[in-house]
Design an enzyme around this catalytic site. Structure first.
Site, mmCIF file in Angstrom:
data_model
loop_
_atom_site.group_PDB
_atom_site.id
_atom_site.type_symbol
_atom_site.label_atom_id
_atom_site.label_comp_id
_atom_site.label_asym_id
_atom_site.label_seq_id
_atom_site.Cartn_x
_atom_site.Cartn_y
_atom_site.Cartn_z
ATOM 1 N N CYS A 180 -3.667 10.271 5.268
ATOM 2 C CA CYS A 180 -3.934 9.756 6.608
ATOM 3 C C CYS A 180 -4.148 10.938 7.538
ATOM 4 O O CYS A 180 -3.241 11.756 7.709
ATOM 5 C CB CYS A 180 -2.778 8.895 7.110
ATOM 6 S SG CYS A 180 -3.019 8.279 8.798
ATOM 7 N N HIS A 208 0.871 -1.184 0.000
ATOM 8 C CA HIS A 208 0.000 0.000 0.000
ATOM 9 C C HIS A 208 0.905 1.230 0.000
ATOM 10 O O HIS A 208 1.426 1.640 1.035
ATOM 11 C CB HIS A 208 -0.879 -0.029 1.252
ATOM 12 C CG HIS A 208 -1.879 1.067 1.344
ATOM 13 N ND1 HIS A 208 -3.234 0.822 1.442
ATOM 14 C CD2 HIS A 208 -1.757 2.413 1.378
ATOM 15 C CE1 HIS A 208 -3.890 1.979 1.529
ATOM 16 N NE2 HIS A 208 -2.998 2.954 1.497
ATOM 17 N N ASN A 237 -3.071 8.384 -2.054
ATOM 18 C CA ASN A 237 -2.671 7.037 -2.415
ATOM 19 C C ASN A 237 -2.204 6.994 -3.863
ATOM 20 O O ASN A 237 -2.490 7.880 -4.671
ATOM 21 C CB ASN A 237 -3.876 6.096 -2.274
ATOM 22 C CG ASN A 237 -4.246 5.826 -0.841
ATOM 23 O OD1 ASN A 237 -3.567 5.087 -0.142
ATOM 24 N ND2 ASN A 237 -5.339 6.414 -0.390
#
Length: 299
Positions: A241, A208, A250
């Site tokens: 985040c 990720h 992302n």
């Protein structure tokens, strides 16, 4: 010569990890339509929402309504992030296919994120995993700050192993290793994976990456060369985040798919449809989507 897999699996996390950091509320109907668009594009895994307290993430307070409103496609796993047993109760009632649990490898980030130490978090996650498995659902586990913590810097690989082993003991089927603030570089990824893959099979690990410094795709390439075939990404490059200063979006799903298809790596995803879905959500959050991104190929 670069050795790549024939096929990779995209874990589409935009509806949860992408939207959770967006300040502008997205109406439930728009979320449902977006998830349906994403499913139509072909990914077999979509993290649709999170059953967390609305006080912490108001954007995802409509989790049950979203899950009940989507058009379930056969072959697609619809997952949700589940932090505790209360969340699991609602998630199971809403019909999730998989529960995702999460914690950080670094103590400071974990406390910032869930207000608990790592040692205090693990029993809670074990309870959620046991409950989900007993209900016939699968469980996925996230480990944040694997490649660096915004508060503590580097994280010992022995700490990562300890958490992987704890997850495996709980019955977690797949563990997503997070570059939470986008600090990883290809050499570091190679070092971390060499250490971990000497101890754990590649098919239980996913990566990720965040794209804070534009390194996400380079890190994906190194990961694939080392045998990793599962990657999280978010359509439109949404995300970040809220408890990690400096974190940006992302890796964009459409960038990942375009890059892989150009190299002959199959994803099972229709790029044109994915691009349309990415443009749709960017419009809803009132963020311009570059016209150049809508060109799936040179014509």
């Amino acid at each position: 010569m670069m050795k790549l897999p024939d096929h990779i699996q995209l874990r589409e996390v935009g509806p949860r990890d992408g939207l959770q950091n967006e300040a502008k509320p997205v109406p439930t109907a728009d979320k449902i339509r977006w998830i349906d668009q994403l499913a139509a594009a072909g990914p077999t895994y979509i993290e649709a929402t999170s059953f967390v307290s609305p006080r912490w993430i108001p954007q995802l307070s409509d989790a049950a309504a979203v899950m009940s409103g989507i058009a379930r496609r056969p072959g697609v796993t619809y997952a949700a992030l589940v932090p505790n047993m209360k969340g699991l109760h609602y998630a199971l009632a809403a019909g999730i296919d998989e529960a995702a649990v999460f914690l950080s490898a670094s103590e400071t980030h974990n406390r910032s994120n869930v207000n608990k130490s790592v040692a205090e978090t693990l029993p809670q996650l074990r309870e959620v995993a046991e409950g989900a498995l007993q209900a016939g659902r699968t469980v996925r586990g996230y480990i944040s700050t694997v490649f660096g913590c915004p508060f503590e810097g580097s994280v010992p690989l022995t700490d990562i192993c300890r958490l992987i082993e704890a997850y495996l003991e709980m019955g977690v089927r797949e563990i997503s290793l997070g570059d939470t603030i986008g600090v990883a570089n290809p050499k570091q990824v190679e070092t971390v994976l060499a250490y971990l893959l000497a101890r754990y099979p590649a098919d239980v690990l996913a990566l990720h990456f965040h794209d804070t410094r534009g390194m996400a795709l380079a890190n994906v390439l190194v990961s694939m060369e080392m045998g990793i075939t599962r990657f999280d990404a978010a359509a439109g490059g949404l995300g970040g985040c809220p408890y990690a200063p400096g974190a940006s979006g992302n890796l964009a799903s459409e960038d990942l798919v375009h890059c892989l298809h150009a190299m002959g790596v199959a994803t099972g995803v229709d790029l044109e449809q994915l691009l349309a879905a990415a443009a749709y959500i960017q419009e809803k959050i009132e963020r311009p989507y570059p016209a150049s991104h809508m060109l799936a190929s040179w014509r």
